[in-house]
Scaffold this active site. Sequence first.
Site, PDB file in Angstrom:
ATOM      1  N   ARG A 101      -4.715   9.733  17.680  1.00 35.43           N
ATOM      2  CA  ARG A 101      -5.012   9.744  16.249  1.00 35.43           C
ATOM      3  C   ARG A 101      -5.874  10.977  15.977  1.00 35.43           C
ATOM      4  O   ARG A 101      -6.513  11.512  16.895  1.00 35.43           O
ATOM      5  CB  ARG A 101      -5.831   8.503  15.836  1.00 35.43           C
TER       6      ARG A 101
ATOM      7  N   GLY B 159      -3.706   3.022  25.722  1.00 32.38           N
ATOM      8  CA  GLY B 159      -4.764   3.832  25.104  1.00 32.38           C
ATOM      9  C   GLY B 159      -4.387   5.301  25.032  1.00 32.38           C
ATOM     10  O   GLY B 159      -5.205   6.151  24.695  1.00 32.38           O
TER      11      GLY B 159
ATOM     12  N   TYR C 155       0.838  -1.204   0.000  1.00 33.29           N
ATOM     13  CA  TYR C 155       0.000   0.000   0.000  1.00 33.29           C
ATOM     14  C   TYR C 155       0.877   1.259   0.000  1.00 33.29           C
ATOM     15  O   TYR C 155       0.751   2.117  -0.873  1.00 33.29           O
ATOM     16  CB  TYR C 155      -0.907  -0.033   1.229  1.00 33.29           C
TER      17      TYR C 155
HETATM   18  N1  LIG Z   1     -10.578   6.367   4.106  1.00 34.16           N
HETATM   19  C1  LIG Z   1      -9.404   6.821   4.504  1.00 34.16           C
HETATM   20  O1  LIG Z   1      -9.204   7.118   5.682  1.00 34.16           O
HETATM   21  C2  LIG Z   1      -8.280   7.027   3.512  1.00 34.16           C
HETATM   22  C3  LIG Z   1      -7.059   7.511   3.979  1.00 34.16           C
HETATM   23  C4  LIG Z   1      -6.026   7.689   3.078  1.00 34.16           C
HETATM   24  C5  LIG Z   1      -6.204   7.435   1.727  1.00 34.16           C
HETATM   25  N2  LIG Z   1      -7.398   6.964   1.296  1.00 34.16           N
HETATM   26  C6  LIG Z   1      -7.521   6.639  -0.142  1.00 34.16           C
HETATM   27  O2  LIG Z   1      -8.780   7.039  -0.640  1.00 34.16           O
HETATM   28  C7  LIG Z   1      -9.250   6.092  -1.595  1.00 34.16           C
HETATM   29  C8  LIG Z   1     -10.633   5.593  -1.210  1.00 34.16           C
HETATM   30  O3  LIG Z   1     -10.564   4.991   0.076  1.00 34.16           O
HETATM   31  P1  LIG Z   1     -11.862   4.401   0.816  1.00 34.16           P
HETATM   32  O4  LIG Z   1     -11.664   4.598   2.263  1.00 34.16           O
HETATM   33  O5  LIG Z   1     -13.073   4.925   0.161  1.00 34.16           O
HETATM   34  O6  LIG Z   1     -11.670   2.855   0.533  1.00 34.16           O
HETATM   35  P2  LIG Z   1     -12.687   1.781  -0.069  1.00 34.16           P
HETATM   36  O7  LIG Z   1     -12.007   0.463   0.035  1.00 34.16           O
HETATM   37  O8  LIG Z   1     -14.031   1.936   0.547  1.00 34.16           O
HETATM   38  O9  LIG Z   1     -12.791   2.227  -1.577  1.00 34.16           O
HETATM   39  C9  LIG Z   1     -11.915   1.808  -2.592  1.00 34.16           C
HETATM   40  C10 LIG Z   1     -12.751   1.462  -3.815  1.00 34.16           C
HETATM   41  O10 LIG Z   1     -11.865   1.069  -4.867  1.00 34.16           O
HETATM   42  C11 LIG Z   1     -12.379  -0.117  -5.477  1.00 34.16           C
HETATM   43  N3  LIG Z   1     -11.247  -0.805  -6.088  1.00 34.16           N
HETATM   44  C12 LIG Z   1     -10.211  -1.415  -5.461  1.00 34.16           C
HETATM   45  N4  LIG Z   1      -9.353  -1.922  -6.369  1.00 34.16           N
HETATM   46  C13 LIG Z   1      -9.861  -1.610  -7.600  1.00 34.16           C
HETATM   47  C14 LIG Z   1      -9.435  -1.852  -8.921  1.00 34.16           C
HETATM   48  N5  LIG Z   1      -8.306  -2.524  -9.182  1.00 34.16           N
HETATM   49  N6  LIG Z   1     -10.201  -1.402  -9.955  1.00 34.16           N
HETATM   50  C15 LIG Z   1     -11.354  -0.730  -9.708  1.00 34.16           C
HETATM   51  N7  LIG Z   1     -11.810  -0.466  -8.472  1.00 34.16           N
HETATM   52  C16 LIG Z   1     -11.065  -0.903  -7.418  1.00 34.16           C
HETATM   53  C17 LIG Z   1     -13.027  -0.866  -4.339  1.00 34.16           C
HETATM   54  O11 LIG Z   1     -13.954  -1.841  -4.758  1.00 34.16           O
HETATM   55  C18 LIG Z   1     -13.679   0.270  -3.564  1.00 34.16           C
HETATM   56  O12 LIG Z   1     -14.956   0.580  -4.064  1.00 34.16           O
HETATM   57  C19 LIG Z   1      -8.203   4.975  -1.657  1.00 34.16           C
HETATM   58  O13 LIG Z   1      -7.366   5.195  -2.760  1.00 34.16           O
HETATM   59  C20 LIG Z   1      -7.439   5.145  -0.364  1.00 34.16           C
HETATM   60  O14 LIG Z   1      -6.110   4.709  -0.477  1.00 34.16           O
HETATM   61  C21 LIG Z   1      -8.439   6.742   2.154  1.00 34.16           C
END
Ligand SMILES: NC(=O)c1ccc[n+]([C@@H]2O[C@H](COP(=O)([O-])OP(=O)(O)OC[C@H]3O[C@@H](n4cnc5c(N)ncnc54)[C@H](O)[C@@H]3O)[C@@H](O)[C@H]2O)c1
Length: 324
Positions: free
Chosen positions: A213, A209, A147
């Site tokens: 965050r 604890g 990741y």
């Molecule tokens: N939620 C957080 O706190 C957070 C923090 C840092 C970064 N992010 C980034 O934001 C983005 C969304 O995160 P989220 O929390 O909504 O996660 P999530 O897992 O809910 O959403 C990711 C989406 O991408 C889809 N996906 C995964 N691999 C795929 C592929 N190869 N082709 C097409 N679709 C694919 C999944 O099915 C899912 O719908 C991600 O890139 C994540 O790294 C999120």
Amino acid sequence: MQQTKRILVTGGAGFLGSFLCERLLREKHEVICVDNFFTGRRSNISHLLDNRSFEIIRHDITFPLYVEVDEIYNLACPASPVHYQFDPVQTTKTSVHGAINMLGLAKRVGAKILQASTSEVYGDPEIHPQQESYLGRVNPIGPRSCYDEGKRCAETLFFDYWRQHKLQIKVARIFNTYGPRMRPDDGRVISNFIVQALQNKPITVYGSGQQTRSFCYVDDLIDGLMRLMGTQDEVTGPINLGNPAEFTMLELANLVVELTGSRSATKYLPLPADDPRQRQPDIAVAARELDWTPKVQLRAGLGKTIAYFEDLLSSDRSLAIAAE
Ligand SMILES: NC(=O)c1ccc[n+]([C@@H]2O[C@H](COP(=O)([O-])OP(=O)(O)OC[C@H]3O[C@@H](n4cnc5c(N)ncnc54)[C@H](O)[C@@H]3O)[C@@H](O)[C@H]2O)c1
């Protein structure tokens, strides 16, 4: 009046992606949601299906895609450790091949493109809070590397396309975000605590604890992403987006218990080896460049998130979700 754009959201059926699709539709844009449903769910976007400006394509972004769009938000990638470590090779492919495919598309159709990067690019940081200029301390060979390094390589690709091909890029480094539509099984602290509290099971706190965050509510985060997309060409990021308000895990546990009216006790477990003591964004750049600061207080955001999980657990849709 604002001009209608055709916008591609990869990962649009996920937690953040579904809220982004919703907001873009509300602003009268046409939205194409691309998702392979690895962690995303149809139920996250089912309420959008009747909207004639909304289209959905089941597609894995590690394979090329051609659609005519004005803007691309590249969010596709599993975000929680349990999910991204399930198939680590696919996680790296999604970040790296996915970025190459989406950047290639942006180049071909002349679209502006935004990358959902992460605070994990800072790795196990030596400085707090983290500023965008900090280069990070990332292990390239550990179980989280698929990741962290995948996202770092995606950032590299974005900046090389910008330097080499003059693409309009925007890179957001997202810190912990929470809200409705998080999965109950994603292993993240907010969903864990809420599910444990609603089920009156012990709240599992690691160590004393006292580690802290910071948590950003989803509406604030989506607002930040859209503001970043709307900036002038010269603004590329990377820009931290997150809520700097810090809470200890014990404070969070107590707040969740109070807001759910739970009978849960706190159960202390040994601290995992790689558990960071503190993680907090420095959002001075976002405040300056985007005029953005988070508005939703933890108590208010938790209230909405708890209501979502209450509904989910009471209707036992979690079982349905597992089967989707
Ligand atoms: N939620 C957080 O706190 C957070 C923090 C840092 C970064 N992010 C980034 O934001 C983005 C969304 O995160 P989220 O929390 O909504 O996660 P999530 O897992 O809910 O959403 C990711 C989406 O991408 C889809 N996906 C995964 N691999 C795929 C592929 N190869 N082709 C097409 N679709 C694919 C999944 O099915 C899912 O719908 C991600 O890139 C994540 O790294 C999120």
